[in-house]
Design a protein around this motif. Structure first.
Motif, short mmCIF file in Angstrom:
data_model
loop_
_atom_site.label_atom_id
_atom_site.label_comp_id
_atom_site.label_asym_id
_atom_site.label_seq_id
_atom_site.Cartn_x
_atom_site.Cartn_y
_atom_site.Cartn_z
N ASP A 48 16.60 1.54 32.60
CA ASP A 48 16.38 0.34 31.80
C ASP A 48 16.52 0.63 30.31
N SER A 49 16.05 1.80 29.88
CA SER A 49 16.16 2.17 28.47
C SER A 49 17.61 2.37 28.06
N LEU A 50 18.40 3.01 28.93
CA LEU A 50 19.82 3.19 28.64
C LEU A 50 20.54 1.85 28.59
N ARG A 51 20.14 0.93 29.47
CA ARG A 51 20.77 -0.39 29.49
C ARG A 51 20.58 -1.14 28.17
N ARG A 52 19.48 -0.84 27.49
CA ARG A 52 19.16 -1.55 26.26
C ARG A 52 20.00 -1.10 25.06
N ILE A 53 20.79 -0.05 25.25
CA ILE A 53 21.70 0.37 24.18
C ILE A 53 22.96 -0.47 24.29
N CYS A 171 28.01 9.61 35.71
CA CYS A 171 27.61 8.61 36.70
C CYS A 171 26.89 9.27 37.87
N ALA A 172 27.40 10.43 38.28
CA ALA A 172 26.75 11.17 39.36
C ALA A 172 25.46 11.81 38.89
N MET A 173 25.42 12.23 37.63
CA MET A 173 24.23 12.90 37.12
C MET A 173 23.01 12.00 37.13
N ILE A 174 23.20 10.68 36.96
CA ILE A 174 22.04 9.79 36.96
C ILE A 174 21.83 9.15 38.33
N LEU A 175 22.61 9.57 39.32
CA LEU A 175 22.36 9.15 40.70
C LEU A 175 21.58 10.24 41.42
N PRO A 176 20.48 9.89 42.08
CA PRO A 176 19.79 10.91 42.89
C PRO A 176 20.70 11.33 44.04
N GLY A 177 20.92 12.62 44.18
CA GLY A 177 21.76 13.10 45.28
C GLY A 177 22.91 13.93 44.77
N CYS A 207 34.34 16.38 23.30
CA CYS A 207 35.11 15.49 24.17
C CYS A 207 34.32 15.14 25.42
N PHE A 208 33.72 16.16 26.02
CA PHE A 208 32.92 15.94 27.22
C PHE A 208 31.71 15.06 26.90
N GLY A 209 31.05 15.33 25.79
CA GLY A 209 29.88 14.54 25.40
C GLY A 209 30.22 13.09 25.13
N PHE A 210 31.37 12.84 24.47
CA PHE A 210 31.78 11.46 24.20
C PHE A 210 32.03 10.72 25.51
N GLY A 211 32.71 11.38 26.45
CA GLY A 211 32.94 10.76 27.75
C GLY A 211 31.65 10.46 28.48
N CYS A 212 30.68 11.40 28.37
CA CYS A 212 29.38 11.19 29.01
C CYS A 212 28.66 9.97 28.43
N VAL A 213 28.70 9.83 27.11
CA VAL A 213 28.02 8.70 26.47
C VAL A 213 28.61 7.38 26.94
N ILE A 214 29.93 7.27 26.95
CA ILE A 214 30.58 6.03 27.38
C ILE A 214 30.25 5.72 28.84
N GLY A 215 30.40 6.72 29.71
CA GLY A 215 30.10 6.51 31.13
C GLY A 215 28.65 6.17 31.37
N LEU A 216 27.76 6.82 30.62
CA LEU A 216 26.32 6.60 30.79
C LEU A 216 25.94 5.17 30.42
N LEU A 217 26.44 4.69 29.30
CA LEU A 217 26.10 3.35 28.84
C LEU A 217 26.63 2.28 29.80
N LEU A 218 27.86 2.48 30.28
CA LEU A 218 28.45 1.49 31.19
C LEU A 218 27.76 1.49 32.55
N LEU A 223 23.54 -0.03 37.27
CA LEU A 223 22.36 0.38 38.02
C LEU A 223 21.15 -0.48 37.69
N SER A 224 20.97 -0.81 36.42
CA SER A 224 19.83 -1.63 36.02
C SER A 224 19.91 -3.01 36.65
N TRP A 225 21.10 -3.58 36.68
CA TRP A 225 21.30 -4.89 37.31
C TRP A 225 20.98 -4.82 38.80
N MET A 226 21.43 -3.76 39.46
CA MET A 226 21.17 -3.60 40.89
C MET A 226 19.67 -3.46 41.17
#
Length: 318
Positions: A48-53, A171-177, A207-218, A223-226
């Motif tokens: 939820d906190s990530l969604r608020r960005i 996306c996988a990093m914030i999924l349990p499993g 480069c990796f960090g920028f990709g992580c930020v974009i993927g994380l926010l999207l 996930l928050s909606w679900m």
């Protein structure tokens, strides 16, 4: 969910420690930092906190100032968590890599016990009586197992591929499993990223960090909606992911194919799970069954400790 101003310095120390545990888990190919967040009761607040960005946070920044925008995104919480994650990744990457090379069976057994207990613990919080929830649970297991049996690909370490890999892995990093490290391993980028961390290659890390930020926010928005609209089904799906990932971290494996890394060392490329006594017969190495059962029990017991011993601290993040 506004920032919780009732938290004390001790509470934030616990959050940093949880972030460090998430970072340590993310270094291991097969264990997700989202699993640790799930176990320790901060998962939904994190998402939820990530969604608020988003654009509302930007509007709040310009209209009400930095302090208001920081409260809007639950900034202290995110700083504590991701500060712990980054500290753990940069400080523990070499240690965990060494442990995986020197004591692979014991490391995998520890996480096997940890995740097994976690799946049992989390499944108690949802009802599997409804067919939709049961279906989501089964789909989660099936997807995790399907991903775990994928054959690794091999991609070049170009900057744009590293950036896209970061978006996919986060996306996988914030999924349990299934972990982000495992996804990186499957697409052939894991060694590139681990080497960049160890050698502190700022270009590739940026480069990796920028990709992580974009993927994380999207992905956090999805996930928050679900979680808001289909709470029990989403938790069942995530629990299925968690238990399905046990196929990845089974301690005894037979290597079917190897590849040579950039240091000229042979590393496993394709593996299959085998029984402990089969492992000993095929490889000639000790199965370490008793020690593995012991470390699995430690992982299992750690979840019980988190469940019963840290209830007072997890209530602060509800």
């Amino acid at each position: 969910m506004e920032q919780d101003n009732s938290r004390t310095l001790r509470d934030y120390l616990f959050l940093v420690l949880r972030g460090m545990a998430m970072g340590a888990a993310d270094v291991v190919p097969g264990v997700s930092g989202g699993t640790i967040a799930f176990i320790t009761g901060i998962y939904e607040e994190l998402i939820d906190s990530l969604r608020r960005i988003d654009h509302k946070a930007v509007a709040c920044l310009f209209q009400q100032g930095i302090a208001a925008a920081w409260r809007h995104i639950n900034g202290n919480f995110l700083l504590a968590i991701f500060g712990g994650v980054l500290f753990s990744v940069f400080s523990l990457a070499k240690l965990i890599t060494y442990c995986l090379e020197a004591f692979p069976i014991l490391v995998w057994a520890f996480f096997f016990g940890l995740i097994l207990a976690s799946g049992a613990y989390i499944s108690r919080s949802i009802s599997l009586r409804a067919w939709t929830t049961l279906l989501a649970f089964a789909v989660g297991i099936a997807l995790a197992v399907a991903i775990s049996v994928m054959r690794p690909a091999s991609l070049p370490g170009d900057w744009w591929i590293v950036m896209l890999s970061g978006s996919l892995a986060i996306c996988a990093m914030i999924l349990p499993g299934i972990s982000g490290s495992f996804i990186l391993l499957m697409i052939g980028i894991y060694g590139v990223i681990l080497e960049a961390v160890s050698s502190f290659n700022l270009v590739l890390l940026a480069c990796f960090g920028f990709g992580c930020v974009i993927g994380l926010l999207l992905f956090s928005h999805v996930l928050s909606w679900m979680l808001r609209r289909f709470h029990d089904m989403t938790l069942a799906l995530l629990t299925g992911f968690l238990l399905g990932s046990l196929n990845v971290i089974w301690p005894w494996k037979q290597t079917l194919a190897t590849t040579v890394n950039r240091h000229g060392e042979a590393v496993p490329l394709v593996q299959e799970n085998i029984l402990p006594w089969t492992y000993q017969n095929l490889t000639g190495n000790e199965s370490q069954l008793i020690a593995a059962l012991g470390t699995a029990a430690v992982g299992f017991g750690l979840v019980l400790l988190l469940e019963y011993g840290l209830k007072s601290s997890t209530k602060l993040v509800d």
